[in-house]
Scaffold this motif. Structure first.
Motif, mmCIF file in Angstrom:
data_model
loop_
_atom_site.group_PDB
_atom_site.id
_atom_site.type_symbol
_atom_site.label_atom_id
_atom_site.label_comp_id
_atom_site.label_asym_id
_atom_site.label_seq_id
_atom_site.Cartn_x
_atom_site.Cartn_y
_atom_site.Cartn_z
ATOM 1 N N LEU A 208 0.822 -1.210 0.000
ATOM 2 C CA LEU A 208 0.000 0.000 0.000
ATOM 3 C C LEU A 208 0.863 1.270 0.000
ATOM 4 C CD1 LEU A 208 -3.158 0.255 0.377
ATOM 5 C CD2 LEU A 208 -2.632 0.982 2.689
ATOM 6 N N GLU A 213 -1.783 2.432 -7.988
ATOM 7 C CA GLU A 213 -3.199 2.646 -8.283
ATOM 8 C C GLU A 213 -3.915 2.828 -6.948
ATOM 9 O OE1 GLU A 213 -6.326 -0.045 -10.836
ATOM 10 O OE2 GLU A 213 -5.248 -1.004 -9.223
ATOM 11 N N ARG A 214 -4.785 3.811 -6.851
ATOM 12 C CA ARG A 214 -5.493 4.063 -5.586
ATOM 13 C C ARG A 214 -6.867 3.386 -5.608
ATOM 14 N NH1 ARG A 214 -1.776 4.424 -2.138
ATOM 15 N NH2 ARG A 214 -0.345 6.146 -2.342
ATOM 16 N N PRO A 216 -9.952 1.799 -4.205
ATOM 17 C CA PRO A 216 -10.518 1.850 -2.846
ATOM 18 C C PRO A 216 -10.657 0.460 -2.244
ATOM 19 C CG PRO A 216 -11.843 3.150 -4.391
ATOM 20 C CD PRO A 216 -10.866 2.362 -5.210
ATOM 21 N N ALA A 241 -2.737 3.284 5.274
ATOM 22 C CA ALA A 241 -3.626 3.919 4.295
ATOM 23 C C ALA A 241 -3.728 5.417 4.571
ATOM 24 C CB ALA A 241 -5.006 3.271 4.340
ATOM 25 N N SER A 244 -0.457 7.174 3.503
ATOM 26 C CA SER A 244 -0.192 7.307 2.061
ATOM 27 C C SER A 244 -1.398 7.844 1.294
ATOM 28 C CB SER A 244 0.245 5.954 1.482
ATOM 29 O OG SER A 244 -0.805 5.021 1.619
ATOM 30 N N HIS A 246 -4.307 6.395 0.844
ATOM 31 C CA HIS A 246 -4.997 5.348 0.082
ATOM 32 C C HIS A 246 -6.425 5.198 0.618
ATOM 33 C CE1 HIS A 246 -4.422 1.797 -2.642
ATOM 34 N NE2 HIS A 246 -5.637 1.600 -2.178
#
Ligand code: GSH
Length: 280
Positions: A208, A213-214, A216, A241, A244, A246
């Motif tokens: 992560l 690519e984010r 969800p 998360a 970063s 995310h």
């Protein structure tokens, strides 16, 4: 490829198939739920696929007999594919304990013997299986992935390692940081060896931090889960998360344990979540 089970279910069919896997070098079973939309004569219309990955000790059977997912897959027109948890057969290495060897493939590619010969579950689930499904079934390339416990770890890691391959990902009670959990430490030591640097490529919390690519993440976790504090610890992923940026929805569900009663209670919401992403 041989169909070994075929049962009418919510207007569609719950099947189990057996085939020779090249990635794993053995015979494997996988379950496929084909919703009614797959049989309505619209053969030109391919349906999206949700891949389900199981936890420790499971085969392709647990989800299809216990989760009650078929009703929701029929409602949303989603195919569900659920592969076994490890390579199988007499030629495949195994251990005495339930959390290593057969039934405990951890969805990675092993580098250490005796495991490296057959334990290539990442390549099977992310590569060989979707290729087969999209060639042999009315399945589109719109894919989602989910799973439970070890399979929740598998879903998160496979989605994070393969940007662009899945439109959505969710997990029930996942092992979010296997490098820091007894189940993961035992499996990674055996399959990947003592060098913990190599473990990072198979750890959702580590992946992560550098994700391209984010996508969800949706995670449900029972608050009364007997493995919550010792093995699962979703707050470790939540902290990564947040650090970063995310997107993560972590839902703690009061009263729920680690069982399929928990999964059955929320699988409808997960399938609706995936169906929306798969339609978009
Ligand atoms: N020590 C337990 C751990 C195994 C376990 O809880 N497995 C979960 C996944 S981590 C499961 O899905 N079990 C099968 C089932 O409930 O149908 C056992 O051997 O039963």
């Amino acid at each position: 490829m041989e169909r070994i089970e075929h049962r009418a279910c919510f207007g569609g069919w719950q099947d189990v198939w057996r085939h020779e896997s090249t990635a794993l070098g053995c015979t494997m079973n996988f379950a496929v739920y084909l919703p009614p939309q797959a049989h309505e004569g619209k053969s030109a219309q391919k349906l999206p696929v949700l891949y389900w990955l199981f936890g420790l000790t499971c085969t392709e059977q647990n989800f299809i007999t216990k989760a009650g997912a078929q009703r929701y897959a029929a409602e949303h027109g989603v195919i569900i594919v659920a592969p076994d948890t490890s390579p199988r057969g007499d030629a495949v290495a195994d251990a005495e304990s339930y959390d290593l060897g057969k039934g405990a493939g951890f969805y990675l590619n092993a580098t250490q013997q005796p495991w490296a010969t057959h334990y290539r579950m990442h390549d099977y689930v992310a590569g060989e299986l979707p290729k087969l499904i999209e060639a042999e079934f009315p399945a589109s390339e719109r894919r989602a992935i989910s799973g439970h416990s070890m399979g929740g770890h598998g879903a998160l890691v496979i989605a994070l390692r393969n940007p662009g391959r899945y439109r959505s990902v969710s997990a029930f009670s996942p092992i979010v940081a296997p490098s820091q959990a007894p189940w993961g430490e035992k499996a990674f030591s055996a399959y990947l060896g003592a060098d913990r640097e190599t473990w990072k490529a198979w750890d959702a919390t580590e992946l992560l931090k550098t994700a391209m690519e984010r996508l969800p993440l949706l995670i449900d976790q029972g608050e009364a889960d007997e493995f919550l504090a010792s093995q699962l610890r979703p707050h470790v992923l939540q902290a990564a998360a947040e650090a970063s940026g995310h997107p993560l929805t972590l839902r703690l569900q009061p009263g729920h344990d680690h069982s399929y009663y928990f999964i059955a209670s929320f699988i409808g919401e997960h399938i609706a979540h995936h169906a929306a992403a798969l339609r978009a």
